[in-house]
Write a protein that holds these residues in place. Structure first.
Motif, short mmCIF file in Angstrom:
data_model
loop_
_atom_site.label_atom_id
_atom_site.label_comp_id
_atom_site.label_asym_id
_atom_site.label_seq_id
_atom_site.Cartn_x
_atom_site.Cartn_y
_atom_site.Cartn_z
N TYR A 28 0.83 -1.20 0.00
CA TYR A 28 0.00 0.00 0.00
C TYR A 28 0.87 1.26 0.00
CZ TYR A 28 -3.50 3.41 1.44
OH TYR A 28 -4.32 4.50 1.50
N VAL A 29 1.89 1.28 0.83
CA VAL A 29 2.79 2.44 0.87
C VAL A 29 3.50 2.60 -0.47
CG1 VAL A 29 4.90 3.36 1.94
CG2 VAL A 29 3.09 2.39 3.37
N ASP A 30 3.91 1.48 -1.06
CA ASP A 30 4.60 1.53 -2.34
C ASP A 30 3.68 2.04 -3.44
OD1 ASP A 30 6.80 1.01 -4.14
OD2 ASP A 30 5.65 -0.71 -4.84
N LYS A 31 2.44 1.57 -3.45
CA LYS A 31 1.52 1.96 -4.51
C LYS A 31 1.03 3.40 -4.37
CE LYS A 31 -2.69 0.67 -6.87
NZ LYS A 31 -3.72 -0.32 -7.05
N THR A 32 0.67 3.80 -3.16
CA THR A 32 0.07 5.13 -2.99
C THR A 32 1.11 6.21 -2.71
OG1 THR A 32 -0.24 4.82 -0.61
CG2 THR A 32 -2.04 4.12 -2.06
N GLY A 33 2.28 5.82 -2.20
CA GLY A 33 3.30 6.80 -1.88
C GLY A 33 3.01 7.55 -0.59
N CYS A 34 2.10 7.03 0.22
CA CYS A 34 1.77 7.72 1.47
C CYS A 34 2.92 7.56 2.47
CB CYS A 34 0.47 7.19 2.06
SG CYS A 34 0.59 5.63 2.92
N GLN A 35 2.92 8.37 3.48
CA GLN A 35 3.94 8.27 4.51
C GLN A 35 3.58 7.12 5.45
OE1 GLN A 35 2.86 12.06 5.35
NE2 GLN A 35 4.38 13.05 4.09
N TRP A 36 4.60 6.59 6.10
CA TRP A 36 4.40 5.46 7.00
C TRP A 36 3.38 5.81 8.08
CZ3 TRP A 36 5.99 0.94 5.46
CH2 TRP A 36 7.08 0.85 4.60
N ARG A 37 3.48 7.00 8.61
CA ARG A 37 2.58 7.40 9.71
C ARG A 37 1.14 7.58 9.25
NH1 ARG A 37 5.55 9.81 14.28
NH2 ARG A 37 7.75 9.57 13.81
N ASN A 38 0.90 7.65 7.95
CA ASN A 38 -0.45 7.85 7.43
C ASN A 38 -1.09 6.56 6.93
OD1 ASN A 38 -0.32 10.55 8.01
ND2 ASN A 38 0.35 11.12 5.96
N LEU A 39 -0.56 5.42 7.35
CA LEU A 39 -1.17 4.15 6.97
C LEU A 39 -2.59 4.08 7.54
CD1 LEU A 39 1.52 1.37 7.43
CD2 LEU A 39 0.24 1.88 5.38
N PRO A 40 -3.54 3.58 6.76
CA PRO A 40 -4.89 3.41 7.31
C PRO A 40 -4.87 2.45 8.51
CG PRO A 40 -4.91 3.14 4.93
CD PRO A 40 -3.48 3.21 5.35
N ASP A 42 -6.63 0.02 9.04
CA ASP A 42 -6.95 -1.37 8.67
C ASP A 42 -5.71 -2.26 8.77
OD1 ASP A 42 -9.39 -0.33 8.09
OD2 ASP A 42 -9.07 -0.28 5.93
N PHE A 43 -4.53 -1.66 8.69
CA PHE A 43 -3.28 -2.40 8.75
C PHE A 43 -2.73 -2.41 10.18
CE2 PHE A 43 -3.29 -0.58 4.37
CZ PHE A 43 -3.44 -1.78 3.70
N GLN A 44 -1.60 -3.07 10.35
CA GLN A 44 -0.91 -3.04 11.63
C GLN A 44 -0.42 -1.62 11.90
OE1 GLN A 44 -0.79 -5.73 13.52
NE2 GLN A 44 -1.54 -7.17 12.00
N ALA A 45 0.10 -1.40 13.10
CA ALA A 45 0.66 -0.09 13.44
C ALA A 45 1.80 0.24 12.47
CB ALA A 45 1.17 -0.09 14.87
N TRP A 46 1.94 1.51 12.14
CA TRP A 46 2.95 1.89 11.15
C TRP A 46 4.35 1.53 11.62
CZ3 TRP A 46 7.06 5.10 11.82
CH2 TRP A 46 7.06 5.93 12.93
N GLN A 47 4.61 1.57 12.93
CA GLN A 47 5.93 1.21 13.44
C GLN A 47 6.25 -0.25 13.15
OE1 GLN A 47 3.52 2.65 15.30
NE2 GLN A 47 4.33 4.33 16.52
N THR A 48 5.26 -1.11 13.28
CA THR A 48 5.45 -2.54 13.00
C THR A 48 5.71 -2.77 11.52
OG1 THR A 48 3.94 -3.06 14.80
CG2 THR A 48 4.37 -4.81 13.21
N VAL A 49 4.92 -2.14 10.68
CA VAL A 49 5.07 -2.30 9.24
C VAL A 49 6.44 -1.78 8.80
CG1 VAL A 49 4.16 -1.61 6.99
CG2 VAL A 49 2.60 -2.14 8.87
#
Length: 120
Positions: A28-40, A42-49
């Motif tokens: 998702y981060v690769d496709k959308t280019g969003c920042q790690w902290r802006n992960l929806p 629905d996923f695990q915590a951004w720190q874990t990812v």
């Protein structure tokens, strides 16, 4: 794919995190280019990812996954897993600064670009 996401020894034991969700979050981060902290959420915590992204990148797992997928697709197409021919294309271009003909002077030097194409 299961061995990539879970690891060989982790594929049979219970894990704290759902690694498919971690992997989906990385995609998702690769496709959308969003920042790690802006992960929806629905996923695990951004720190874990981010932790698993760094860990898998450091040991070259994404390159291994891509190489495995390319080899599998080539095998399904009836070809050898590794390309047997490479074509090298060498191009010299003169890049001028904005301003048209006034920008072309003796100081403008050609810039060289190399391109390697693998033929299937």
């Amino acid at each position: 794919m299961v061995n990539f996401v879970y690891g060989k020894e982790e594929a049979t034991r219970t894990c704290k995190y759902d690694f498919f969700l971690v992997f989906d979050a990385i995609l998702y981060v690769d496709k959308t280019g969003c920042q790690w902290r802006n992960l929806p959420h629905d996923f695990q915590a951004w720190q874990t990812v981010y932790y698993y992204f760094r860990a898998w990148s450091a040991i070259g797992e994404f390159k291994n996954l891509l190489d495995s997928l390319v080899a599998e697709v080539r095998f399904q197409e009836g070809q050898t897993p590794e390309p047997s021919v490479a074509v090298v294309d060498f191009i010299a271009l003169t890049i001028t600064a904005p301003g048209g003909s006034f920008a072309t002077s003796s100081s403008a030097s050609p810039q060289y670009f190399n391109e390697i194409r693998l033929i299937r």
